[in-house]
Design an enzyme around this catalytic site. Structure first.
Site, PDB file in Angstrom:
ATOM      1  N   LYS A  14      -9.937  -6.954   8.143  1.00 40.07           N
ATOM      2  CA  LYS A  14      -9.027  -6.547   9.222  1.00 40.07           C
ATOM      3  C   LYS A  14      -9.641  -7.106  10.490  1.00 40.07           C
ATOM      4  CE  LYS A  14      -7.357  -2.388   6.943  1.00 40.07           C
ATOM      5  NZ  LYS A  14      -7.586  -0.947   6.725  1.00 40.07           N
TER       6      LYS A  14
ATOM      7  N   SER B  46       0.853  -1.177   0.000  1.00 38.22           N
ATOM      8  CA  SER B  46       0.000   0.000   0.000  1.00 38.22           C
ATOM      9  C   SER B  46       0.891   1.230   0.000  1.00 38.22           C
ATOM     10  CB  SER B  46      -0.879  -0.035   1.259  1.00 38.22           C
ATOM     11  OG  SER B  46      -1.599   1.164   1.396  1.00 38.22           O
TER      12      SER B  46
ATOM     13  N   LYS C  27      -1.143  -0.956  -4.407  1.00 39.18           N
ATOM     14  CA  LYS C  27      -2.322  -0.157  -4.052  1.00 39.18           C
ATOM     15  C   LYS C  27      -1.891   1.289  -3.869  1.00 39.18           C
ATOM     16  CE  LYS C  27      -4.466  -0.312   0.260  1.00 39.18           C
ATOM     17  NZ  LYS C  27      -5.330  -1.021   1.235  1.00 39.18           N
ATOM     18  N   LEU C  28      -2.602   2.187  -4.532  1.00 36.77           N
ATOM     19  CA  LEU C  28      -2.304   3.615  -4.401  1.00 36.77           C
ATOM     20  C   LEU C  28      -3.369   4.264  -3.522  1.00 36.77           C
ATOM     21  CD1 LEU C  28      -1.678   4.533  -8.164  1.00 36.77           C
ATOM     22  CD2 LEU C  28       0.036   3.839  -6.466  1.00 36.77           C
ATOM     23  N   LYS C  29      -2.959   5.005  -2.517  1.00 35.19           N
ATOM     24  CA  LYS C  29      -3.910   5.799  -1.747  1.00 35.19           C
ATOM     25  C   LYS C  29      -4.308   6.998  -2.612  1.00 35.19           C
ATOM     26  CE  LYS C  29      -3.900   3.622   2.319  1.00 35.19           C
ATOM     27  NZ  LYS C  29      -5.124   3.078   2.962  1.00 35.19           N
TER      28      LYS C  29
ATOM     29  N   GLU D 191     -11.098   0.607  -3.482  1.00 37.70           N
ATOM     30  CA  GLU D 191     -11.363   0.319  -2.069  1.00 37.70           C
ATOM     31  C   GLU D 191     -12.016   1.503  -1.358  1.00 37.70           C
ATOM     32  OE1 GLU D 191      -7.901  -1.281  -0.222  1.00 37.70           O
ATOM     33  OE2 GLU D 191      -8.688  -1.075   1.808  1.00 37.70           O
TER      34      GLU D 191
ATOM     35  N   ASP E  61      -7.190   3.040  -2.990  1.00 40.65           N
ATOM     36  CA  ASP E  61      -7.913   3.075  -1.713  1.00 40.65           C
ATOM     37  C   ASP E  61      -8.201   4.534  -1.366  1.00 40.65           C
ATOM     38  OD1 ASP E  61      -9.000   2.690   0.768  1.00 40.65           O
ATOM     39  OD2 ASP E  61      -7.188   1.851   1.694  1.00 40.65           O
TER      40      ASP E  61
ATOM     41  N   GLY F  86      -4.083  -4.112   6.380  1.00 36.03           N
ATOM     42  CA  GLY F  86      -3.101  -3.826   7.419  1.00 36.03           C
ATOM     43  C   GLY F  86      -3.432  -2.525   8.118  1.00 36.03           C
TER      44      GLY F  86
ATOM     45  N   LEU G 266      -0.765  -0.875   9.824  1.00 39.71           N
ATOM     46  CA  LEU G 266       0.600  -0.528  10.226  1.00 39.71           C
ATOM     47  C   LEU G 266       1.001  -1.291  11.485  1.00 39.71           C
ATOM     48  CD1 LEU G 266       0.471   3.366   9.676  1.00 39.71           C
ATOM     49  CD2 LEU G 266       1.172   1.628   8.039  1.00 39.71           C
TER      50      LEU G 266
ATOM     51  N   ASP H 133     -13.872  -1.856   3.086  1.00 36.04           N
ATOM     52  CA  ASP H 133     -12.941  -1.941   4.219  1.00 36.04           C
ATOM     53  C   ASP H 133     -13.627  -1.362   5.460  1.00 36.04           C
ATOM     54  OD1 ASP H 133     -10.929  -1.612   6.111  1.00 36.04           O
ATOM     55  OD2 ASP H 133      -9.521  -0.585   4.808  1.00 36.04           O
TER      56      ASP H 133
HETATM   57 MG    MG Z   1      -8.385   0.499   3.218  1.00 28.04          MG
END
Ligand code: MG
Length: 375
Positions: free
Chosen positions: A267, A140, A166-168, A218, A193, A295, A297, A243
């Protein structure tokens, strides 16, 4: 001898770990993480490790570190310490009268699963019904300062072997980086995301993203929404992945029944623990909806749990269980959890298969307290 779960003592550590990089999402910028760790001590000297995924401020979901520690110290631990339970699930049933607070409950439950699996002498993955000895890993990437920096970050992580990028994204930074990355890497598994930063008024943005062959989009809409996600899913071809808004197996059933999404990011802390994750897994299987493990972190304790959970058959997409060394100069466990060739090997010792580096943990703990039965 009849097996029983009997916890005599619980230790709590609060750690402040600096991140190795500046992680920007639609929430803001993060440079460190507060890590709450619990160590449960069984009657025969065995231990169980659990990590909380709640944050200092209620940015992702409502729970906070301070609130969770209060509940654990004043309510949850006094309810279960010193009692004998048939197993870890029986212990958690004792807490079912307390509503909500899934992350606080999940932290205790995670340690109980570890303790129970160690008592049985089996890896947690086996106890869960896992079917893999290694799990596929994606990465991510936080919001970068430019398209060129984004493409560079993608190239670096592809070179390391990550199997999905995955790109925020956030409003004003969405189609642009995706177009740049897709033109540089036409064939990679690519996702975005949004962390709930958009509304239905932005539907056109997501329709525009359809052109780039994303594996999924996402959590585009509100953290507590299902209906608008269903409306958006009707307007875009790319599967939506849920999510933040999936807080239980029951919300997953409703979401999938509404076609509010076609992929779920699991999660365990967000849904209230491993048992609830197993229920969610069964719901997703019934709808033939793929899962992957997200995740928060995590340090090594939470990361190891995520890797074990990812061995379940429904986890068919790469998860956010990247190398620990990507996040931390030094981890709280002794075993390296490193992605090699796109996979994390499942630590196959008893329980989580990892051990706490107590010396390091104590050196970075801002709080450390112990609760004993009867106190
Ligand atoms: Mg997410």
């Amino acid at each position: 001898m009849t097996l029983a779960l009997h916890i005599t003592r619980a230790e709590m550590f609060l750690l402040k770990l600096p991140l190795k990089f500046r992680f920007e999402t639609s929430f803001g910028v993060q440079t460190a993480r507060t890590v709450p760790l619990i160590v449960l001590h069984g009657a025969n000297g065995e231990v169980g490790l659990g990590e909380g995924v709640m944050e200092d401020a209620p940015m992702f979901r409502e729970e906070t570190v301070t609130g969770a520690l209060y509940l654990l110290k004043e309510l949850f631990l006094p309810t279960v310490l010193g009692q004998s339970f048939a197993n870890h699930q029986a212990m958690m049933l004792r807490l079912s009268g307390f509503r909500g607070n899934p992350m606080a409950k999940a932290m205790l439950e995670a340690a109980a699963w570890d303790l129970w699996a160690r008592t049985l002498g089996v890896p947690l993955a086996r106890l869960l019904g896992g079917v893999r000895t290694q799990v596929a890993v994606g990465v991510s990437l936080g919001i970068q300062e430019s398209e060129a920096a984004t493409v560079q970050a993608v190239e670096t992580h592809l070179g390391q072997g990550y199997r999905r990028i995955k790109l925020k994204i956030k409003p004003g930074w969405d189609v642009q980086p995706v177009r740049a990355v897709r033109s540089a890497f036409p064939d990679i598994a690519l996702t975005v995301d949004a962390n709930s930063a958009y509304t239905l008024e932005h539907a056109r943005t997501f329709q525009n993203l359809d052109a780039y062959g994303l594996d999924y989009i996402e959590q585009p809409l509100a953290y507590d929404d299902l209906l608008d996600h269903a409306a958006l899913q009707r307007r875009v071809a790319t599967p939506l992945c849920l999510d933040e808004c999936i807080v239980s197996a029951e919300t997953a059933r409703k979401a999938l029944g509404l076609d509010a999404g076609r992929v779920i990011n699991v999660k365990q802390g967000r849904v209230g623990g491993v048992v609830e994750s197993l229920r969610l897994h069964d719901v997703a299987q019934a709808f033939s909806v793929p899962l992957w493990c997200g995740g928060m972190l995590e340090s090594g304790v939470g990361r190891a749990l995520n890797i074990h959970l990812s061995t379940l058959p429904g986890f068919t997409k790469p998860g956010d269980t990247a190398s620990a060394s990507r996040y931390w100069e030094r981890d709280v466990i002794n075993e390296p959890l490193e992605m090699v060739g796109g996979y994390q090997q499942v630590p196959m010792g008893p329980g989580l298969g990892v051990t706490l580096n107590s010396e390091f943990v104590e050196s970075v703990a801002s709080e450390h307290w112990t609760t004993e039965a009867g106190h």
